[in-house]
Write a protein that holds these residues in place. Structure first.
Motif, PDB file in Angstrom:
ATOM      1  N   VAL A 180       5.817  11.165  -7.600  1.00  0.00           N
ATOM      2  CA  VAL A 180       5.971  12.431  -8.332  1.00  0.00           C
ATOM      3  C   VAL A 180       5.822  13.550  -7.310  1.00  0.00           C
ATOM      4  CG1 VAL A 180       5.042  13.914 -10.155  1.00  0.00           C
ATOM      5  CG2 VAL A 180       5.048  11.410 -10.449  1.00  0.00           C
ATOM      6  N   LEU A 181       6.869  14.384  -7.210  1.00  0.00           N
ATOM      7  CA  LEU A 181       6.891  15.459  -6.215  1.00  0.00           C
ATOM      8  C   LEU A 181       6.148  16.694  -6.713  1.00  0.00           C
ATOM      9  CD1 LEU A 181      10.644  15.231  -5.147  1.00  0.00           C
ATOM     10  CD2 LEU A 181       8.682  14.059  -4.155  1.00  0.00           C
ATOM     11  N   LYS A 182       5.611  17.446  -5.762  1.00  0.00           N
ATOM     12  CA  LYS A 182       5.016  18.736  -6.077  1.00  0.00           C
ATOM     13  C   LYS A 182       6.148  19.740  -6.285  1.00  0.00           C
ATOM     14  CE  LYS A 182       0.724  18.100  -3.484  1.00  0.00           C
ATOM     15  NZ  LYS A 182      -0.060  18.553  -2.316  1.00  0.00           N
ATOM     16  N   SER A 183       5.845  20.757  -7.046  1.00  0.00           N
ATOM     17  CA  SER A 183       6.824  21.814  -7.303  1.00  0.00           C
ATOM     18  C   SER A 183       7.253  22.458  -5.989  1.00  0.00           C
ATOM     19  CB  SER A 183       6.194  22.862  -8.235  1.00  0.00           C
ATOM     20  OG  SER A 183       7.093  23.908  -8.471  1.00  0.00           O
ATOM     21  N   GLY A 184       8.556  22.673  -5.854  1.00  0.00           N
ATOM     22  CA  GLY A 184       9.080  23.328  -4.658  1.00  0.00           C
ATOM     23  C   GLY A 184       9.464  22.357  -3.547  1.00  0.00           C
ATOM     24  N   TYR A 185       9.311  21.053  -3.760  1.00  0.00           N
ATOM     25  CA  TYR A 185       9.664  20.050  -2.741  1.00  0.00           C
ATOM     26  C   TYR A 185      10.852  19.216  -3.218  1.00  0.00           C
ATOM     27  CZ  TYR A 185       5.392  20.944  -0.121  1.00  0.00           C
ATOM     28  OH  TYR A 185       4.416  21.529   0.622  1.00  0.00           O
ATOM     29  N   GLY A 186      11.678  18.790  -2.286  1.00  0.00           N
ATOM     30  CA  GLY A 186      12.811  17.908  -2.578  1.00  0.00           C
ATOM     31  C   GLY A 186      12.554  16.518  -2.007  1.00  0.00           C
ATOM     32  N   TRP A 187      13.141  15.541  -2.647  1.00  0.00           N
ATOM     33  CA  TRP A 187      12.943  14.132  -2.255  1.00  0.00           C
ATOM     34  C   TRP A 187      13.620  13.835  -0.927  1.00  0.00           C
ATOM     35  CZ3 TRP A 187       9.815  10.360  -3.048  1.00  0.00           C
ATOM     36  CH2 TRP A 187      10.166   9.047  -2.743  1.00  0.00           C
ATOM     37  N   SER A 188      12.903  13.183  -0.011  1.00  0.00           N
ATOM     38  CA  SER A 188      13.522  12.771   1.260  1.00  0.00           C
ATOM     39  C   SER A 188      13.490  11.265   1.459  1.00  0.00           C
ATOM     40  CB  SER A 188      12.843  13.465   2.448  1.00  0.00           C
ATOM     41  OG  SER A 188      11.487  13.103   2.554  1.00  0.00           O
ATOM     42  N   GLY A 189      12.822  10.516   0.568  1.00  0.00           N
ATOM     43  CA  GLY A 189      12.860   9.059   0.633  1.00  0.00           C
ATOM     44  C   GLY A 189      11.531   8.414   0.954  1.00  0.00           C
ATOM     45  N   TRP A 190      11.542   7.073   0.848  1.00  0.00           N
ATOM     46  CA  TRP A 190      10.377   6.261   1.214  1.00  0.00           C
ATOM     47  C   TRP A 190      10.524   5.850   2.667  1.00  0.00           C
ATOM     48  CZ3 TRP A 190       6.308   5.641  -1.925  1.00  0.00           C
ATOM     49  CH2 TRP A 190       6.478   5.822  -3.301  1.00  0.00           C
ATOM     50  N   LYS A 191       9.409   5.780   3.373  1.00  0.00           N
ATOM     51  CA  LYS A 191       9.408   5.275   4.752  1.00  0.00           C
ATOM     52  C   LYS A 191       8.566   4.004   4.763  1.00  0.00           C
ATOM     53  CE  LYS A 191       9.674   9.862   6.763  1.00  0.00           C
ATOM     54  NZ  LYS A 191       8.955  10.904   7.510  1.00  0.00           N
ATOM     55  N   ARG A 192       9.142   2.905   5.274  1.00  0.00           N
ATOM     56  CA  ARG A 192       8.432   1.636   5.316  1.00  0.00           C
ATOM     57  C   ARG A 192       7.710   1.492   6.650  1.00  0.00           C
ATOM     58  NH1 ARG A 192      11.137  -2.898   2.596  1.00  0.00           N
ATOM     59  NH2 ARG A 192      10.068  -1.845   0.914  1.00  0.00           N
ATOM     60  N   ASN A 193       6.418   1.198   6.598  1.00  0.00           N
ATOM     61  CA  ASN A 193       5.589   1.021   7.797  1.00  0.00           C
ATOM     62  C   ASN A 193       5.716   2.204   8.744  1.00  0.00           C
ATOM     63  OD1 ASN A 193       4.700  -1.474   6.815  1.00  0.00           O
ATOM     64  ND2 ASN A 193       6.403  -2.544   7.769  1.00  0.00           N
ATOM     65  N   GLY A 194       5.824   3.418   8.184  1.00  0.00           N
ATOM     66  CA  GLY A 194       5.873   4.624   8.993  1.00  0.00           C
ATOM     67  C   GLY A 194       7.248   5.018   9.479  1.00  0.00           C
ATOM     68  N   TYR A 195       8.293   4.260   9.138  1.00  0.00           N
ATOM     69  CA  TYR A 195       9.644   4.563   9.648  1.00  0.00           C
ATOM     70  C   TYR A 195      10.598   4.874   8.528  1.00  0.00           C
ATOM     71  CZ  TYR A 195       7.713   2.407  13.829  1.00  0.00           C
ATOM     72  OH  TYR A 195       6.920   2.112  14.890  1.00  0.00           O
TER      73      TYR A 195
ATOM     74  N   THR B 278       0.861  -1.175   0.000  1.00  0.00           N
ATOM     75  CA  THR B 278       0.000   0.000   0.000  1.00  0.00           C
ATOM     76  C   THR B 278       0.898   1.227   0.000  1.00  0.00           C
ATOM     77  OG1 THR B 278      -1.659  -1.207   1.280  1.00  0.00           O
ATOM     78  CG2 THR B 278      -1.846   1.195   1.240  1.00  0.00           C
ATOM     79  N   LEU B 279       0.660   2.133  -0.921  1.00  0.00           N
ATOM     80  CA  LEU B 279       1.465   3.349  -1.006  1.00  0.00           C
ATOM     81  C   LEU B 279       0.655   4.537  -0.503  1.00  0.00           C
ATOM     82  CD1 LEU B 279       3.088   2.878  -4.526  1.00  0.00           C
ATOM     83  CD2 LEU B 279       4.085   2.379  -2.292  1.00  0.00           C
ATOM     84  N   ALA B 280       1.315   5.396   0.210  1.00  0.00           N
ATOM     85  CA  ALA B 280       0.700   6.627   0.700  1.00  0.00           C
ATOM     86  C   ALA B 280       1.655   7.770   0.373  1.00  0.00           C
ATOM     87  CB  ALA B 280       0.448   6.527   2.202  1.00  0.00           C
ATOM     88  N   LYS B 281       1.172   9.004   0.522  1.00  0.00           N
ATOM     89  CA  LYS B 281       2.015  10.165   0.226  1.00  0.00           C
ATOM     90  C   LYS B 281       1.759  11.245   1.262  1.00  0.00           C
ATOM     91  CE  LYS B 281      -1.345  11.873  -3.147  1.00  0.00           C
ATOM     92  NZ  LYS B 281      -1.672  13.185  -2.685  1.00  0.00           N
ATOM     93  N   ASP B 282       2.784  12.078   1.431  1.00  0.00           N
ATOM     94  CA  ASP B 282       2.587  13.219   2.327  1.00  0.00           C
ATOM     95  C   ASP B 282       2.294  14.466   1.492  1.00  0.00           C
ATOM     96  OD1 ASP B 282       5.032  14.225   1.419  1.00  0.00           O
ATOM     97  OD2 ASP B 282       6.144  13.605   3.211  1.00  0.00           O
ATOM     98  N   ASP B 283       2.257  15.633   2.142  1.00  0.00           N
ATOM     99  CA  ASP B 283       1.839  16.868   1.461  1.00  0.00           C
ATOM    100  C   ASP B 283       2.747  17.287   0.313  1.00  0.00           C
ATOM    101  OD1 ASP B 283      -0.379  17.103   3.067  1.00  0.00           O
ATOM    102  OD2 ASP B 283       0.632  18.367   4.554  1.00  0.00           O
ATOM    103  N   GLY B 284       4.046  16.917   0.325  1.00  0.00           N
ATOM    104  CA  GLY B 284       4.970  17.329  -0.725  1.00  0.00           C
ATOM    105  C   GLY B 284       4.971  16.431  -1.947  1.00  0.00           C
ATOM    106  N   VAL B 285       4.165  15.392  -1.938  1.00  0.00           N
ATOM    107  CA  VAL B 285       4.129  14.447  -3.048  1.00  0.00           C
ATOM    108  C   VAL B 285       2.802  14.584  -3.781  1.00  0.00           C
ATOM    109  CG1 VAL B 285       4.227  12.014  -3.688  1.00  0.00           C
ATOM    110  CG2 VAL B 285       5.651  12.866  -1.814  1.00  0.00           C
ATOM    111  N   ASP B 286       2.883  14.731  -5.105  1.00  0.00           N
ATOM    112  CA  ASP B 286       1.685  14.894  -5.926  1.00  0.00           C
ATOM    113  C   ASP B 286       0.976  13.551  -6.132  1.00  0.00           C
ATOM    114  OD1 ASP B 286      -0.079  16.478  -7.531  1.00  0.00           O
ATOM    115  OD2 ASP B 286       0.850  15.570  -9.312  1.00  0.00           O
ATOM    116  N   SER B 287       1.764  12.492  -6.468  1.00  0.00           N
ATOM    117  CA  SER B 287       1.144  11.180  -6.708  1.00  0.00           C
ATOM    118  C   SER B 287       2.154  10.054  -6.479  1.00  0.00           C
ATOM    119  CB  SER B 287       0.598  11.093  -8.137  1.00  0.00           C
ATOM    120  OG  SER B 287       1.657  11.154  -9.074  1.00  0.00           O
ATOM    121  N   VAL B 288       1.630   8.873  -6.192  1.00  0.00           N
ATOM    122  CA  VAL B 288       2.442   7.658  -6.061  1.00  0.00           C
ATOM    123  C   VAL B 288       1.806   6.579  -6.916  1.00  0.00           C
ATOM    124  CG1 VAL B 288       3.385   8.162  -3.767  1.00  0.00           C
ATOM    125  CG2 VAL B 288       1.212   6.935  -3.955  1.00  0.00           C
TER     126      VAL B 288
END
Length: 158
Positions: free
Chosen positions: A143-158, A116-126
């Motif tokens: 796919v990141l939203k404009s103005g955001y930099g990649w910080s990585g994937w977090k598995r099971n919230g970590y 299951t993939l989820a995204k936070d506010d800086g990510v446009d789509s997964v």
């Protein structure tokens, strides 16, 4: 008396004939232990074929003892016991023969797991989530939203 050990084949015994007639009886009993072989097979990725998993195991059992094949299965990470064969005949149970010819093959299918993939506010789509077989390569994309930099994937919230 005439005694021997539990072995197979012919038994030879010599004695000096006494000065009277004798009657000897050759007897045999069931060997206390008979070897049989267990081989584990796991399902190949993206295939219905199987490959040998680990080494064959030689086990001792009592002739005439009934074995339930599923009870001989072992835990293999990412796989579940599916079925077994006794001397290449699919079976759920088998009786150990006296001759030591028994070969048990146990087959395990690959488990499937959900991503299951989820995204936070800086990510446009997964994309790329779904159900996958154990060991399968899983490509995922964010796919990141404009103005955001990649910080990585977090598995099971970590």
């Amino acid at each position: 008396g005439w005694t021997g050990t539990h072995s197979t084949g012919s038994q030879t015994y010599s004695f000096l004939m006494p000065a009277y007639s004798v009657s000897d009886t050759a007897s045999a009993d069931v060997s206390p232990d008979v070897d049989y072989t267990i081989i584990h097979y796991t399902q190949n990725l993206n295939s219905s074929s199987y490959s040998k998993h680990g080494n064959s195991v030689t086990v001792k059992g009592l002739p005439g003892e009934t074995l339930t094949l599923s009870s001989l299965s072992t835990a293999i990470s990412g796989f579940s016991y599916s079925y077994g064969t006794a001397n290449d005949v699919e079976s759920t149970a088998v009786t150990i023969p006296q001759d030591g010819s028994l070969v048990i093959k146990l087959y395990y299918t690959r488990n499937s797991y959900t991503l299951t993939l989820a995204k936070d506010d800086g990510v446009d789509s997964v994309s790329g989530g779904g159900t996958f077989l154990y060991g399968e390569a899983v490509p995922i994309k964010a796919v990141l939203k404009s103005g955001y930099g990649w910080s990585g994937w977090k598995r099971n919230g970590y």
